[in-house]
Design an enzyme around this catalytic site. Structure first.
Site, mmCIF file in Angstrom:
data_model
loop_
_atom_site.group_PDB
_atom_site.id
_atom_site.type_symbol
_atom_site.label_atom_id
_atom_site.label_comp_id
_atom_site.label_asym_id
_atom_site.label_seq_id
_atom_site.Cartn_x
_atom_site.Cartn_y
_atom_site.Cartn_z
ATOM 1 N N CYS A 185 -57.577 -66.333 -61.172
ATOM 2 C CA CYS A 185 -58.295 -67.567 -60.853
ATOM 3 C C CYS A 185 -59.721 -67.264 -60.390
ATOM 4 C CB CYS A 185 -57.547 -68.338 -59.766
ATOM 5 S SG CYS A 185 -58.298 -69.937 -59.400
ATOM 6 N N CYS A 195 -60.305 -68.647 -52.700
ATOM 7 C CA CYS A 195 -59.467 -69.086 -51.568
ATOM 8 C C CYS A 195 -58.898 -67.851 -50.851
ATOM 9 C CB CYS A 195 -58.353 -69.999 -52.073
ATOM 10 S SG CYS A 195 -58.974 -71.299 -53.173
ATOM 11 N N CYS A 204 -55.162 -66.573 -51.070
ATOM 12 C CA CYS A 204 -54.419 -66.671 -52.336
ATOM 13 C C CYS A 204 -54.310 -65.354 -53.088
ATOM 14 C CB CYS A 204 -55.070 -67.727 -53.228
ATOM 15 S SG CYS A 204 -54.060 -68.098 -54.682
ATOM 16 N N CYS A 246 -41.959 -78.554 -59.896
ATOM 17 C CA CYS A 246 -43.403 -78.495 -59.685
ATOM 18 C C CYS A 246 -43.999 -77.284 -60.391
ATOM 19 C CB CYS A 246 -43.678 -78.436 -58.179
ATOM 20 S SG CYS A 246 -45.437 -78.375 -57.820
HETATM 21 N N1 SAM Z 1 -54.977 -73.708 -58.168
HETATM 22 C C1 SAM Z 1 -54.366 -74.866 -57.699
HETATM 23 C C2 SAM Z 1 -54.930 -75.332 -56.378
HETATM 24 O O1 SAM Z 1 -55.590 -74.559 -55.708
HETATM 25 O O2 SAM Z 1 -54.693 -76.495 -56.028
HETATM 26 C C3 SAM Z 1 -52.858 -74.778 -57.607
HETATM 27 C C4 SAM Z 1 -52.176 -73.563 -57.043
HETATM 28 S S1 SAM Z 1 -52.495 -73.182 -55.353
HETATM 29 C C5 SAM Z 1 -51.733 -71.617 -55.253
HETATM 30 C C6 SAM Z 1 -51.493 -74.330 -54.446
HETATM 31 C C7 SAM Z 1 -51.460 -74.245 -52.941
HETATM 32 O O3 SAM Z 1 -50.637 -73.174 -52.519
HETATM 33 C C8 SAM Z 1 -52.759 -73.994 -52.213
HETATM 34 O O4 SAM Z 1 -53.514 -75.151 -52.077
HETATM 35 C C9 SAM Z 1 -52.264 -73.503 -50.877
HETATM 36 O O5 SAM Z 1 -52.096 -74.592 -49.975
HETATM 37 C C10 SAM Z 1 -50.910 -72.888 -51.171
HETATM 38 N N2 SAM Z 1 -50.935 -71.423 -50.974
HETATM 39 C C11 SAM Z 1 -51.479 -70.526 -51.805
HETATM 40 N N3 SAM Z 1 -51.351 -69.278 -51.327
HETATM 41 C C12 SAM Z 1 -50.701 -69.382 -50.139
HETATM 42 C C13 SAM Z 1 -50.299 -68.444 -49.151
HETATM 43 N N4 SAM Z 1 -50.539 -67.144 -49.288
HETATM 44 N N5 SAM Z 1 -49.650 -68.895 -48.066
HETATM 45 C C14 SAM Z 1 -49.404 -70.222 -47.924
HETATM 46 N N6 SAM Z 1 -49.776 -71.158 -48.820
HETATM 47 C C15 SAM Z 1 -50.421 -70.755 -49.919
HETATM 48 C C1 DTB Z 2 -47.868 -76.122 -51.696
HETATM 49 O O1 DTB Z 2 -48.398 -76.784 -50.777
HETATM 50 N N1 DTB Z 2 -47.294 -74.947 -51.522
HETATM 51 C C2 DTB Z 2 -46.813 -74.415 -52.789
HETATM 52 C C3 DTB Z 2 -47.110 -75.568 -53.768
HETATM 53 N N2 DTB Z 2 -47.794 -76.521 -52.950
HETATM 54 C C4 DTB Z 2 -47.802 -75.312 -55.030
HETATM 55 C C5 DTB Z 2 -47.359 -73.089 -53.131
HETATM 56 C C6 DTB Z 2 -47.149 -72.049 -52.055
HETATM 57 C C7 DTB Z 2 -47.672 -70.758 -52.536
HETATM 58 C C8 DTB Z 2 -47.319 -69.629 -51.619
HETATM 59 C C9 DTB Z 2 -47.869 -68.346 -52.043
HETATM 60 C C10 DTB Z 2 -47.450 -67.877 -53.401
HETATM 61 O O2 DTB Z 2 -46.246 -67.952 -53.773
HETATM 62 O O3 DTB Z 2 -48.311 -67.391 -54.130
HETATM 63 FE FE1 SF4 Z 3 -57.152 -70.496 -57.468
HETATM 64 FE FE2 SF4 Z 3 -55.397 -69.798 -55.595
HETATM 65 FE FE3 SF4 Z 3 -57.562 -71.202 -54.927
HETATM 66 FE FE4 SF4 Z 3 -55.602 -72.379 -56.371
HETATM 67 S S1 SF4 Z 3 -55.433 -71.619 -54.277
HETATM 68 S S2 SF4 Z 3 -57.822 -72.510 -56.731
HETATM 69 S S3 SF4 Z 3 -54.916 -70.619 -57.593
HETATM 70 S S4 SF4 Z 3 -57.546 -69.094 -55.778
#
Ligand code: SAM
Ligand code: DTB
Ligand code: SF4
Length: 329
Positions: free
Chosen positions: A69, A73, A76, A113
């Site tokens: 991506c 963030c 992530c 989802c």
């Molecule tokens: N790229 C899209 C976005 O950012 O909306 C969808 C995927 S993103 C991984 C979805 C959500 O997962 C993020 O907004 C965040 O709240 C959650 N998330 C991602 N990595 C995480 C982590 N390491 N721990 C907890 N929540 C996480």
């Molecule tokens: C949300 O709030 N939490 C989910 C879903 N929406 C997409 C994702 C959590 C991701 C946790 C870290 C991972 O598995 O990469």
């Molecule tokens: Fe990309 Fe992860 Fe940010 Fe979603 S949360 S926009 S997958 S870097």
């Protein structure tokens, strides 16, 4: 585009395009300050007015496009800017997605989802994603996707395909946002939430705690979510899953009671929304999860994986539900 309503500051500040602020940050901060048991009592009383307190909704997640991506963030694993070791993968083929959805349905999930590691979908991505939504919907499951920021017209396409929910988290409050993410703004995300609403899709929006934010930041996030007009139907509260190689990897873990307080504040301020005890559950004890349910959490992610990290075991969840007399709905 209809901007979503957002605020988290004061009653008196002007609110163009908005209805009156329902919750100020100070009011939510005052909830956080309550004695723990009083706070849980209040949250549980409100919960019971709107829901059966022994019922929990279950959604299963699938990463349909993993890694690579463009966004930064800080939490992530899927950002190409961090060294988490996650490889960029292609969009999953439809039969694979369908098989995973079928398995989730057979295990008892009611919503499926699908997440993609995109800043937002490109036009060429829309066809295959729309096919996934139609196929999953055809299995009798509720559908949710989380694809990043949407361009004009994309929300309408998703709606037409039968999408029930779009997940797009505010993640953290407006003040702390820039310390976590610099490649887009919180306002960008608010705009996408507005587009989703305007297209008639239900909104799933919440945040992450445990990233080094202050209690004030957490209170402001909850106020911002509660002041969306209307509040999101589904509010995921994620506890940071520390991913080696990301800037957030070494953050001090959030105190457990502070996490429970966050759930309670979400429940009190968004009484008719589903509050999802989301990421981070894998490392939570049964007792901590039970406290979250008492605080008003009534949804979980069910299945062995979140997007890239491990989730609590489904068998362990089944055993916990049996011990607590919880019913999956
Ligand atoms: N790229 C899209 C976005 O950012 O909306 C969808 C995927 S993103 C991984 C979805 C959500 O997962 C993020 O907004 C965040 O709240 C959650 N998330 C991602 N990595 C995480 C982590 N390491 N721990 C907890 N929540 C996480
Ligand atoms: C949300 O709030 N939490 C989910 C879903 N929406 C997409 C994702 C959590 C991701 C946790 C870290 C991972 O598995 O990469
Ligand atoms: Fe990309 Fe992860 Fe940010 Fe979603 S949360 S926009 S997958 S870097």
């Amino acid at each position: 585009m209809t901007p979503a309503t957002i605020s988290g500051s004061t009653h008196s500040s002007p609110q163009p395009h908005t209805s009156p602020v329902r919750w100020t940050t100070a009011e939510v901060a005052a909830l956080y300050e309550m004695p723990f048991i009083d706070l849980l009592w209040r949250a549980q009383a409100i919960h019971r007015r709107h829901f059966d307190a022994n019922e929990v909704q279950r959604s299963t997640l699938l990463s349909v496009k993993t890694g690579g991506c463009s966004e930064d963030c800080g939490y992530c694993s899927q950002s190409s800017r961090h060294s988490s070791g996650m490889e960029r993968e292609k969009l999953l083929p439809l039969p694979e997605v369908l098989a995973a959805a079928q398995a989730a349905r057979d295990k008892g999930a009611t919503r499926f989802c699908m997440g993609a590691a995109w800043r937002g979908p490109k036009d060429r991505d829309m066809g295959p994603v729309l096919d996934m939504i139609k196929a999953v919907k055809g299995l009798g499951l509720e559908t949710c996707v989380t694809l990043g920021m949407l361009k004009p017209g994309q929300a309408e396409q998703l709606k037409e395909a039968g999408l029930d929910y779009y997940n797009h988290n505010l993640d953290t409050d407006a003040e702390f946002y820039g310390q976590v993410i610099t490649t887009h703004t919180q306002q960008n995300r608010i705009d996408t939430i507005g587009d989703v609403r305007a297209a008639g899709i239900k909104v799933c929006s919440g945040g992450i705690v445990g990233m080094g934010e202050s209690r004030q930041n957490r209170a402001a996030l909850i106020a911002q979510l509660a002041n969306l007009d209307p509040a999101p139907e589904s509010v995921p509260i994620n506890n940071l899953v520390p991913i080696p190689g990301t800037p957030m990897a070494a953050k001090e873990r959030l105190d457990h009671f502070e996490f429970v307080r966050t759930i309670a504040c979400a429940r009190i301020t968004m009484p008719t929304s589903y509050v999802r005890l989301s990421a981070g559950r894998e490392s939570m004890s049964e007792e901590l999860q039970a406290l979250c349910f008492i605080a008003g959490a009534n949804s979980i992610f069910y299945g062995e994986k979140l997007l890239t990290s491990d989730n609590a075991d489904a068998e362990r969840d089944d055993a916990l539900f049996a011990k607590l007399g919880l019913r999956a709905v």
